[in-house]
Design a protein around this motif. Sequence first.
Motif, PDB file in Angstrom:
ATOM      1  N   HIS A 225       0.829  -1.207   0.000  1.00 49.08           N
ATOM      2  CA  HIS A 225       0.000   0.000   0.000  1.00 49.08           C
ATOM      3  C   HIS A 225       0.861   1.254   0.000  1.00 49.08           C
ATOM      4  CE1 HIS A 225      -3.748  -2.218   0.811  1.00 49.08           C
ATOM      5  NE2 HIS A 225      -2.939  -3.067   1.432  1.00 49.08           N
TER       6      HIS A 225
ATOM      7  N   GLU B 112       0.554   5.547  -0.613  1.00 51.57           N
ATOM      8  CA  GLU B 112      -0.283   6.732  -0.829  1.00 51.57           C
ATOM      9  C   GLU B 112       0.611   7.898  -1.182  1.00 51.57           C
ATOM     10  OE1 GLU B 112      -3.175   7.638   2.178  1.00 51.57           O
ATOM     11  OE2 GLU B 112      -3.576   5.515   2.548  1.00 51.57           O
TER      12      GLU B 112
ATOM     13  N   ALA C 125       0.482  12.031  -2.252  1.00 56.02           N
ATOM     14  CA  ALA C 125      -0.264  13.271  -2.421  1.00 56.02           C
ATOM     15  C   ALA C 125       0.572  14.226  -3.258  1.00 56.02           C
ATOM     16  CB  ALA C 125      -0.579  13.889  -1.063  1.00 56.02           C
TER      17      ALA C 125
ATOM     18  N   GLU D 108      -0.728  -1.289  -4.542  1.00 57.73           N
ATOM     19  CA  GLU D 108      -1.950  -0.485  -4.590  1.00 57.73           C
ATOM     20  C   GLU D 108      -1.519   0.956  -4.342  1.00 57.73           C
ATOM     21  OE1 GLU D 108      -6.024  -0.738  -2.132  1.00 57.73           O
ATOM     22  OE2 GLU D 108      -4.484   0.563  -1.298  1.00 57.73           O
ATOM     23  N   LEU D 109      -1.654   1.792  -5.365  1.00 58.79           N
ATOM     24  CA  LEU D 109      -1.207   3.182  -5.268  1.00 58.79           C
ATOM     25  C   LEU D 109      -2.414   4.108  -5.213  1.00 58.79           C
ATOM     26  CD1 LEU D 109       1.045   5.359  -5.404  1.00 58.79           C
ATOM     27  CD2 LEU D 109       0.905   5.177  -7.902  1.00 58.79           C
ATOM     28  N   LYS D 110      -2.513   4.842  -4.089  1.00 54.77           N
ATOM     29  CA  LYS D 110      -3.587   5.827  -3.943  1.00 54.77           C
ATOM     30  C   LYS D 110      -3.010   7.206  -4.208  1.00 54.77           C
ATOM     31  CE  LYS D 110      -6.827   3.838  -0.688  1.00 54.77           C
ATOM     32  NZ  LYS D 110      -7.174   3.736   0.727  1.00 54.77           N
TER      33      LYS D 110
ATOM     34  N   ARG E  52      -3.647  11.408  -4.828  1.00 56.19           N
ATOM     35  CA  ARG E  52      -4.569  12.467  -4.411  1.00 56.19           C
ATOM     36  C   ARG E  52      -3.943  13.832  -4.710  1.00 56.19           C
ATOM     37  NH1 ARG E  52      -5.233  14.667   0.474  1.00 56.19           N
ATOM     38  NH2 ARG E  52      -3.501  13.477   1.299  1.00 56.19           N
TER      39      ARG E  52
ATOM     40  N   PRO F 265      -9.293  10.217  -3.797  1.00 60.52           N
ATOM     41  CA  PRO F 265      -8.179   9.364  -4.228  1.00 60.52           C
ATOM     42  C   PRO F 265      -8.495   8.575  -5.507  1.00 60.52           C
ATOM     43  CG  PRO F 265      -8.680   9.015  -1.899  1.00 60.52           C
ATOM     44  CD  PRO F 265      -9.777   9.869  -2.452  1.00 60.52           C
TER      45      PRO F 265
ATOM     46  N   VAL G  43      -7.235   5.187  -7.275  1.00 54.79           N
ATOM     47  CA  VAL G  43      -6.509   3.992  -6.848  1.00 54.79           C
ATOM     48  C   VAL G  43      -6.061   3.197  -8.069  1.00 54.79           C
ATOM     49  CG1 VAL G  43      -6.555   1.957  -5.356  1.00 54.79           C
ATOM     50  CG2 VAL G  43      -7.976   3.940  -4.795  1.00 54.79           C
TER      51      VAL G  43
END
Length: 145
Positions: A48, A50, A52, A72-74, A76, A105, A107
């Motif tokens: 995971h 994330e 920004a 899994e790339l979120k 934002r 986000p 995903v």
Amino acid sequence: MTLHRGITMKRLSFLLLVLFMPLLPSLCLSEEGKAPFAAAIGPDGLQHVEVAGGSYYFKPERIIVRVNAPVELKLRNESSVTPHDFILKAPEAGIDISVTLRGEPTVLYFTMKKTGVYTFYCGRRFLFFKSHRNRGMEGTIEVVE
Ligand SMILES: [Cu+2]
């Protein structure tokens, strides 16, 4: 003589303080998100991550993932007014990503197939101004064994 030197030193340090004061917040800001983020494989088998984006940075800007394990790339956008995107082109690792960042986000799921250091960036540019990439919207994904 001693007194005179003392006053000069005081004045000098005051001058330095005044000169460098405006730089302090930017120094602190630039430290944020600079530490590399090493993704751990979660119970779901995914790494995971994330990220920004904002004007003009990615947080974190250094990411470490494992090769041949799903990510899994979120993504934002932290800036409500300036559009930004996330571009990661690494054909040798089987990756070709180009997405516009949104407040909500986005995903993405992908697997890096080859070790190495890959660069991601924002491809935006406003008129004749410096590109977002040149302003600091660039980072790396390091893919390790
Ligand atoms: Cu941008």
